[in-house]
Structure formats: structure tokens, C-alpha cells
Design an enzyme around this catalytic site. Structure first.
Site, mmCIF file in Angstrom:
data_model
loop_
_atom_site.group_PDB
_atom_site.id
_atom_site.type_symbol
_atom_site.label_atom_id
_atom_site.label_comp_id
_atom_site.label_asym_id
_atom_site.label_seq_id
_atom_site.Cartn_x
_atom_site.Cartn_y
_atom_site.Cartn_z
ATOM 1 N N CYS A 56 0.859 -1.178 0.000
ATOM 2 C CA CYS A 56 0.000 0.000 0.000
ATOM 3 C C CYS A 56 0.896 1.229 0.000
ATOM 4 O O CYS A 56 1.985 1.226 0.578
ATOM 5 C CB CYS A 56 -0.945 0.095 1.193
ATOM 6 S SG CYS A 56 -2.123 -1.239 1.289
ATOM 7 N N ARG A 65 3.670 -0.324 -5.035
ATOM 8 C CA ARG A 65 3.449 -0.877 -3.697
ATOM 9 C C ARG A 65 2.121 -1.602 -3.578
ATOM 10 O O ARG A 65 1.845 -2.269 -2.571
ATOM 11 C CB ARG A 65 3.487 0.248 -2.656
ATOM 12 C CG ARG A 65 4.809 0.965 -2.575
ATOM 13 C CD ARG A 65 4.731 2.084 -1.576
ATOM 14 N NE ARG A 65 4.588 1.587 -0.222
ATOM 15 C CZ ARG A 65 5.600 1.245 0.561
ATOM 16 N NH1 ARG A 65 6.827 1.363 0.132
ATOM 17 N NH2 ARG A 65 5.382 0.797 1.776
ATOM 18 N N TRP A 69 -3.037 -2.586 -1.653
ATOM 19 C CA TRP A 69 -2.792 -4.002 -1.947
ATOM 20 C C TRP A 69 -3.571 -4.753 -0.880
ATOM 21 O O TRP A 69 -3.210 -4.729 0.302
ATOM 22 C CB TRP A 69 -1.298 -4.314 -1.853
ATOM 23 C CG TRP A 69 -0.948 -5.703 -2.277
ATOM 24 C CD1 TRP A 69 -0.672 -6.142 -3.538
ATOM 25 C CD2 TRP A 69 -0.808 -6.855 -1.435
ATOM 26 N NE1 TRP A 69 -0.383 -7.480 -3.532
ATOM 27 C CE2 TRP A 69 -0.465 -7.944 -2.257
ATOM 28 C CE3 TRP A 69 -0.964 -7.084 -0.063
ATOM 29 C CZ2 TRP A 69 -0.255 -9.239 -1.758
ATOM 30 C CZ3 TRP A 69 -0.755 -8.362 0.430
ATOM 31 C CH2 TRP A 69 -0.405 -9.422 -0.412
ATOM 32 N N ASN A 94 -1.246 1.852 5.788
ATOM 33 C CA ASN A 94 -0.387 0.822 5.190
ATOM 34 C C ASN A 94 0.051 -0.092 6.333
ATOM 35 O O ASN A 94 0.658 0.382 7.288
ATOM 36 C CB ASN A 94 0.815 1.519 4.540
ATOM 37 C CG ASN A 94 1.931 0.563 4.134
ATOM 38 O OD1 ASN A 94 3.070 0.968 4.022
ATOM 39 N ND2 ASN A 94 1.624 -0.693 3.917
ATOM 40 N N GLY A 95 -0.295 -1.386 6.236
ATOM 41 C CA GLY A 95 0.087 -2.309 7.312
ATOM 42 C C GLY A 95 -1.058 -3.251 7.601
ATOM 43 O O GLY A 95 -2.016 -3.361 6.830
ATOM 44 N N GLU A 118 15.715 -18.110 -10.138
ATOM 45 C CA GLU A 118 15.378 -16.721 -10.448
ATOM 46 C C GLU A 118 14.712 -16.616 -11.827
ATOM 47 O O GLU A 118 13.745 -15.868 -12.002
ATOM 48 C CB GLU A 118 16.644 -15.849 -10.361
ATOM 49 C CG GLU A 118 16.488 -14.407 -10.767
ATOM 50 C CD GLU A 118 15.425 -13.625 -9.995
ATOM 51 O OE1 GLU A 118 14.902 -14.121 -8.990
ATOM 52 O OE2 GLU A 118 15.097 -12.514 -10.451
ATOM 53 N N LYS A 130 10.991 -15.138 -12.415
ATOM 54 C CA LYS A 130 10.714 -14.013 -13.320
ATOM 55 C C LYS A 130 9.565 -14.381 -14.253
ATOM 56 O O LYS A 130 8.658 -13.601 -14.458
ATOM 57 C CB LYS A 130 11.943 -13.659 -14.174
ATOM 58 C CG LYS A 130 13.021 -12.841 -13.527
ATOM 59 C CD LYS A 130 12.711 -11.400 -13.245
ATOM 60 C CE LYS A 130 12.075 -11.224 -11.919
ATOM 61 N NZ LYS A 130 12.797 -11.328 -10.717
ATOM 62 N N GLU A 173 6.111 -14.761 -12.323
ATOM 63 C CA GLU A 173 5.506 -13.577 -11.706
ATOM 64 C C GLU A 173 4.963 -12.579 -12.725
ATOM 65 O O GLU A 173 4.002 -11.881 -12.434
ATOM 66 C CB GLU A 173 6.431 -12.907 -10.682
ATOM 67 C CG GLU A 173 7.698 -12.310 -11.199
ATOM 68 C CD GLU A 173 8.602 -11.781 -10.067
ATOM 69 O OE1 GLU A 173 8.129 -11.543 -8.951
ATOM 70 O OE2 GLU A 173 9.808 -11.623 -10.327
ATOM 71 N N HIS A 215 14.131 -36.426 -9.930
ATOM 72 C CA HIS A 215 13.385 -36.922 -8.766
ATOM 73 C C HIS A 215 12.001 -36.307 -8.672
ATOM 74 O O HIS A 215 11.493 -36.088 -7.582
ATOM 75 C CB HIS A 215 14.199 -36.660 -7.495
ATOM 76 C CG HIS A 215 15.551 -37.292 -7.550
ATOM 77 N ND1 HIS A 215 15.738 -38.648 -7.397
ATOM 78 C CD2 HIS A 215 16.769 -36.769 -7.817
ATOM 79 C CE1 HIS A 215 17.024 -38.925 -7.539
ATOM 80 N NE2 HIS A 215 17.683 -37.798 -7.803
ATOM 81 N N LYS A 233 5.596 -4.588 -4.941
ATOM 82 C CA LYS A 233 7.053 -4.543 -4.899
ATOM 83 C C LYS A 233 7.581 -4.553 -3.478
ATOM 84 O O LYS A 233 8.614 -5.126 -3.180
ATOM 85 C CB LYS A 233 7.557 -3.296 -5.624
ATOM 86 C CG LYS A 233 9.064 -3.280 -5.721
ATOM 87 C CD LYS A 233 9.523 -2.639 -6.966
ATOM 88 C CE LYS A 233 11.000 -2.887 -7.191
ATOM 89 N NZ LYS A 233 11.280 -4.255 -7.651
HETATM 90 C C1 G6P Z 1 8.365 -8.741 -3.395
HETATM 91 C C2 G6P Z 1 8.813 -8.280 -4.758
HETATM 92 C C3 G6P Z 1 10.040 -9.058 -5.200
HETATM 93 C C4 G6P Z 1 11.140 -8.941 -4.154
HETATM 94 C C5 G6P Z 1 10.653 -9.357 -2.769
HETATM 95 C C6 G6P Z 1 11.655 -8.996 -1.695
HETATM 96 O O1 G6P Z 1 7.872 -10.026 -3.477
HETATM 97 O O2 G6P Z 1 7.764 -8.440 -5.700
HETATM 98 O O3 G6P Z 1 10.515 -8.553 -6.434
HETATM 99 O O4 G6P Z 1 12.212 -9.748 -4.522
HETATM 100 O O5 G6P Z 1 9.439 -8.670 -2.446
HETATM 101 O O6 G6P Z 1 11.776 -7.607 -1.653
HETATM 102 P P1 G6P Z 1 13.048 -6.832 -1.128
HETATM 103 O O7 G6P Z 1 12.692 -5.395 -1.311
HETATM 104 O O8 G6P Z 1 13.187 -7.204 0.318
HETATM 105 O O9 G6P Z 1 14.215 -7.248 -1.922
#
Ligand code: G6P
Length: 623
Positions: free
Chosen positions: A2, A27, A74, A100-101, A496, A500, A503, A519, A618
């Protein structure tokens, strides 16, 4: 998650609120709203959907006002509906607030408030705060005029603090009031808030990005602090210490860093920034005379650092993958045992630690709540804590004993790209640093420095894979499942790459150690399930080729990420992406680039919103 914005001053607030919310949309972006306070009368517009929808509503029915708050949501409690969107009002429209929280005890509070005649209409936890503040204000029954001129806001602060003391959970809060029409109150516990100082005006935001271009004078609010903000003044009150002096710092974000700069999406812009961001991560941190790395902000003496006998790397999401790269690197170069822990697990676990265990919290935003909680837990137990962080002045950066900034500039695309590669670069320099304190020779240190110095050029070359990535994405974008496979340094890259893709394109993808795939995941393999092999030259190259054979034998298409001059893997692969050959420890950085591009193009072809994928945010500031 948020995002919160606020404005109090002499200009129309709407422009800043909408522009600020757009900058904070990363956010959270399922609904949004604004409130304007005109002499104690609230005008509220809110809507499910994106900020564009809110802007359209405000365009149709403009609201004037020089005091206002905005929020992008969010959802945690209650679906993304108009009703659940913030702001929420309390009592007989005596307070309007954005939050926010998460309030953990909101159900119990909701029941108590209902018994007292304060009913919540939405299914959010936030509305409970609004009703609680209204209740505490009504209880005191203190209109603004009756307070003494010397401390006219004392009754207001008392009522808000009384409400806050009943909340269990986290909050960044901003409120406006019917009876104190010339003030915004902000409060923080666990969720960030920044106040911007303008000319006879103040701004409020969840982070510095909305303030760029408006002011570079900022004040960070700390936990348990409450700020009474008028156009002329900021007064900060701490829960336990009463009035405290607030210190001003300089916001260091360049306006061009938060613009698209000709790219269709922030994610693509950020992928293409990587030659510069990798350079920035290395700048000033390599010392050829000593064949080691240099860090200015670790705040630990060489003696303390040499005594470290165990390292714990904690993080979430993509940052957790960088931590895995760090584990391989530190153990290889420095021979110090490393543990990688999901922050959400570490915070509630009680793993045995030696007294000389060092914690690194790895985080782009510096606000991820689980990472912050894990850091606090380790601090409480007396361990030194360091942050590897991108956002300057973020909570984790400030609470850690010291740390290393990525200097990657604002990352706006929700899917992390440039921050990830910078984190891997910092991990390799830390491995060099610890290595040189222990067993790593001068010559080996120098070789690592040479490789790191060449890295930006290799990353630049890796961007040439864009056309291949687009072509391959077009061939496979309709598939429902992908496997990503790699070994050793390239196993975290497989994780990773899969993250990517899933997501941003919503294609199911699994990353696995290439050999371990036998496995279980191999059962998924058929002609519609491509496997992306990360197979540059290295110690396990031929082993991975055998794993490719196993996939081919079962009719699975193979996409291979290989070195430029590869001749073996390419014979087996259906599709090939060639990257520059680099030392094994830097392969996670160079091979990440085509995987980012592959995910980007697949998402575009599937019509997805790459910068704002569904259900994600994010900055995850809830547990
Ligand atoms: C969210 C974001 C990711 C990020 C993760 C950790 O899930 O969508 O892209 O890797 O948080 O965030 P940070 O800011 O702690 O790296």
C-alpha cells in the site's frame, strides 16, 4: 505494501496526490482513493482498479482543496472493492484516514467498537482504526477551540495516541480531522513514512519517490513516532519520549531515474540499465593494491570481521536468490560456513548460532517486513547485522549495524531485475573481502578484481540477446509449464529465471538443480513443456549436458543459455541464447539477463501488465 501520500499547503493537492500515487503504484494497485479536507468537510473519491481509474473519476468530478491524502491499496483484509478502498472515515465523519500495514486484533476491536455504537461498513482492518480514533476523540469531546493556544494539538495527539496504543500490528497512517481542519497527523509503526518539506507546505509519502521534483528536504518518521503536520510546522511526538526533535536529510533521487526514458516499461528500462548499475555497485570498492574489496559502511572492525565464524544470509523473493548466490561465493572464496534463510522462517525459528555469527539482510526496498523482523530478532540476540540494500534511508538500512548500498537507483518494475544483479555483484565483492581475510591468495584476489572490472562490458553484451529472447518467447509463450535447470552457481539462476517468468507472465515455471530434476519434475516433461538449461562452461558443464540428454530423450524442448563459443550444448538444444563467457562466479549475473528478457517478452506476448503483475507488490510490508 500500500502507498500513502499527503499534502498540506497552498497549492491544489490533487495533482501531487495523483502523481505521487502513480509513483507508489508499485506498492499495490488494486484500488485507490483520495480525501480532501476543506474546513472540516471531507470530499472523498475512491475506486477499485488502477490509479488511472481514480484519475478519470477526479477528472470527471474535480475536487479542489489544499489539504489531502491519497492511498493505493494491496488488499490484505477484504477484496478490492470501492467500499474497501481507503480513505476510511470514523464516527460522524470526524476523521478520515489511510493506512499501510495490518492490524492483527481488528476483529476484537471491531466488536468492542460496535458495542459502543461505532460500526464498520467495510471488511478492512483499516476502518477499525478510523472508528477507534473517532471514539477516542468523541470520548474526550474536545473541540479545537477549547484547547490552549500554546499546545492546541495536545488533545488531538492524546486521542490518537490512545487509539494507537490499542492496535496490535503494523501501520503507516495519515489522518485528517473535522475539528482540526488545518492539520495532517501521521504515525508509524513498522510501515515507512517520509515527510517532505516544501515552501510553506509539507508532503507526506510512503517513500521518497513521490517527492522527487517537489523537494529534496525530507524527514523520516521512526517507529512509535507521530507527526502533527501543518503547512508551517512539523511536530514529532514519540510514544515514550514525548516531543522529539526531527532531523532533516537530503533526498538523493534524480528525476530522470523515475521516468520511463523512452522505454515502454520500467522493467525493460531497468534490464537495460544493468551495465550502469553493475558499474555503480563496483565503483570505488575494488582495491588492487591489497587485492580485496573495500566497504565504507560495515561499521565493524577488521578484528570483529575476522572473528566471524558463520554467516547467515536472510531475504525474501528475488533477494533470497541473490543470497543463494552469496552462499556459493562466500563458502568458495572465504571458507566460512553460510546459511541462507527465508526471512519469514528465520524470524520465528530459533536456529543455533555461534556467538560470532554475522547476519546479512538482503533487500532491494529495505522495507520487507519479514526481513526487517528477522534482522531485529538477530539483533536482539546480540549478533552483528548488516544490510545489503538499494533504497537509501530505508528502515532496514537504518536499523542494521552497517551495510552496503547497491546504488542501483530506484527500481520501479515490480519484478526485480537490476537490483538482483547488483546484489549478486555485492555478494561477490563480499566473498572476495572475507576471502582475503582468510585463505584467498593475493593472485586469486587480483583475478577476481579483473573479472569484476570487465563485468559491465559483459553485461552490455548480454543485452544483445534481446532479439533471441523475443523470438524464443514467441515460440513458447503459449506453453503452460516451463522448467529452469542449472547446477552450482547456475542453480540460483534457474530459480530466479523461473520466478521471473511466473511472476510476470503467469506461466507456471519451476527452477530446479538440473540433476535433481530426475526426482520429480521430469514427470512434467512432454513436447509442450520447455526446459531452459543454464549451461555455460564450467566444472559441471558435461554433467548438465547429460541432464539435457535426459530431457531430450523424453521429447521435451530444450532452450539452452550457453557461452558464446559453445559447441556441445548447442547440438542438443532446440533453441540457443549465447552469452559472453565469464568466470563461473559471475555467470549468475550474465545469464540472468537473457532470462529476464525471456520473461519480459513472454509476458508482453501474453498481454500481461509486466510492471504491475496481478496480486503482487514490490514492497511487501505485511507478514
Ligand atoms: C516482493 C517483490 C520481489 C522482491 C521481494 C523482496 O515479493 O515483488 O521482487 O524480490 O518482495 O523484496 P526486497 O525489497 O526485500 O528485496
Amino acid at each position: 505494501m500500500c502507498g500513502i501520500v499527503g499534502y498540506i499547503g497552498h497549492q491544489q493537492a490533487a495533482d501531487f496526490l495523483i502523481e505521487g500515487l502513480r509513483r507508489l503504484e508499485y506498492r499495490g494497485y488494486d484500488s485507490s482513493g483520495v480525501v480532501f479536507n476543506n474546513g472540516g468537510r471531507f470530499s472523498i473519491t475512491k475506486t477499485a482498479g488502477r490509479i488511472d481509474d481514480l484519475a478519470a473519476k477526479l477528472h470527471e468530478a474535480p475536487i479542489r482543496g489544499t489539504i489531502g491524502l491519497g492511498h493505493t491499496r494491496w488488499a490484505t483484509h477484504g477484496p478490492a472493492t470501492d467500499e474497501n478502498a481507503h480513505p476510511h472515515v470514523g464516527g460522524k465523519n470526524i476523521v478520515a484516514l489511510v493506512h499501510n500495514g495490518v492490524i492483527e486484533n481488528f476483529r476484537a476491536l471491531k466488536e468492542q467498537l460496535a458495542e459502543r455504537g461505532y460500526y464498520c461498513k467495510s471488511s478492512t482492518d483499516t476502518e477499525v482504526i478510523a472508528q477507534l480514533v473517532a471514539y477516542e476523540l468523541d470520548l474526550r469531546g474536545v473541540p479545537a477551540e477549547s484547547a490552549s493556544a500554546a499546545d492546541e494539538y495536545a488533545p488531538l495527539v492524546e486521542a490518537v495516541q490512545a487509539a494507537l496504543s490499542q492496535l496490535r500490528g503494523t501501520y503507516g497512517l495519515a489522518m485528517v480531522f473535522r475539528d482540526w481542519p488545518d492539520v495532517i497527523v501521521a504515525a508509524r509503526l513498522g510501515s515507512p513514512l517520509v515527510i517532505g518539506i516544501g515552501n510553506d507546505e509539507h508532503y507526506l509519502a510512503s517513500d521518497g519517490s513521490p517527492l522527487v521534483g517537489r523537494t529534496n528536504r525530507i524527514v523520516y518518521l521512526a517507529d512509535h513516532e507521530l507527526a502533527v503536520i501543518t503547512s508551517q510546522s512539523i511536530r514529532v511526538v514519540h510514544r515514550d519520549e514525548g516531543h522529539v526533535r526531527h532531523s532533516e536529510t537530503v533526498l538523493e533521487i534524480d528525476p530522470t531515474q523515475v521516468e520511463l526514458g523512452g522505454f515502454p516499461h520500467y522493467m525493460l528500462k531497468e534490464i537495460f540499465e544493468q551495465p550502469e548499475t553493475v558499474t555503480a555497485a563496483v565503483r570505488g570498492r575494488l582495491n588492487r593494491d591489497e587485492a580485496t574489496a573495500v566497504f565504507g559502511g560495515l561499521n565493524l572492525t577488521p578484528h570483529q570481521l575476522r572473528a566471524i565464524d558463520r554467516i547467515v544470509l536472510t531475504a525474501c523473493g528475488t533477494s533470497w536468490h541473490a543470497a543463494m548466490v552469496g552462499e556459493y561465493l562466500i563458502e568458495a572464496f572465504a571458507r566460512i560456513p553460510v546459511e541462507v534463510e527465508y526471512a519469514s522462517e528465520l524470524r520465528y525459528r530459533n536456529p543455533p548460532m555461534t556467538p560470532s555469527t554475522l547476519l546479512f539482510a538482503i533487500t532491494q526496498s529495505g522495507e520487507t517486513i519479514d526481513t526487517l523482523a528477522a534482522l531485529r530478532e538477530m539483533k536482539r540476540k546480540g549478533h552483528p547485522t548488516l544490510a545489503i540494500c538499494n533504497v537509501v534511508g530505508s528502515t532496514i538500512a537504518r536499523e542494521a549495524d552497517g551495510g552496503v548500498y547497491l546504488h542501483a537507483g530506484p527500481e520501479i518494475g515490480v519484478a526485480s531485475t537490476k537490483a538482483y544483479t547488483s546484489q549478486c555483484v555485492v555478494m561477490s565483492m563480499l566473498a572476495l573481502y572475507f576471502g582475503r581475510m582468510h585463505h584467498l591468495s593475493f593472485e586469486a584476489g587480483l583475478r577476481i578484481i579483473d573479472e569484476l572490472t570487465e563485468l559491465p562490458r559483459h553485461v552490455e553484451e548480454a543485452l544483445d540477446t534481446n532479439d533471441d529472447a523475443r523470438r524464443i518467447a514467441a515460440k513458447y509463450a503459449s506453453c503452460d509449464n516451463f522448467l529452469y535447470l542449472g547446477r552450482q552457481y547456475n542453480f540460483p539462476t534457474a530459480l530466479e529465471g523461473a520466478l521471473k517468468l511466473k511472476e510476470i507472465s503467469y506461466i507456471h515455471a519451476e527452477g530446479y538443480p538440473a540433476a535433481e530434476m530426475k526426482h520429480g519434475p521430469i514427470a512434467l516433461v512432454d513436447e509442450h513443456t520447455p526446459s531452459v538449461f543454464i549451461v555455460p562452461q564450467g566444472g559441471v558443464y558435461h554433467k548438465v549436458i547429460s541432464n539435457m540428454e535426459e530431457i531430450k530423450a523424453r521429447g521435451g524442448p530444450v532452450i539452452a543459455i550457453v557461452d558464446k563459443d559453445d559447441s556441445h550444448a548447442v547440438e542438443l538444444a532446440d533453441d540457443v541464447i549465447r552469452v559472453p563467457a565469464v568466470a563461473e562466479f559471475l555467470q549468475p549475473i550474465v545469464t540472468a539477463v537473457p532470462l529476464q528478457l525471456l520473461a519480459y517478452h513472454a509476458a508482453i506476448l501474453r498481454g500481461c501488465d509486466v510492471d504491475k503483475p496481478r496480486n503482487l507488490a514490490k514492497s511487501v510490508t505485511v507478514e
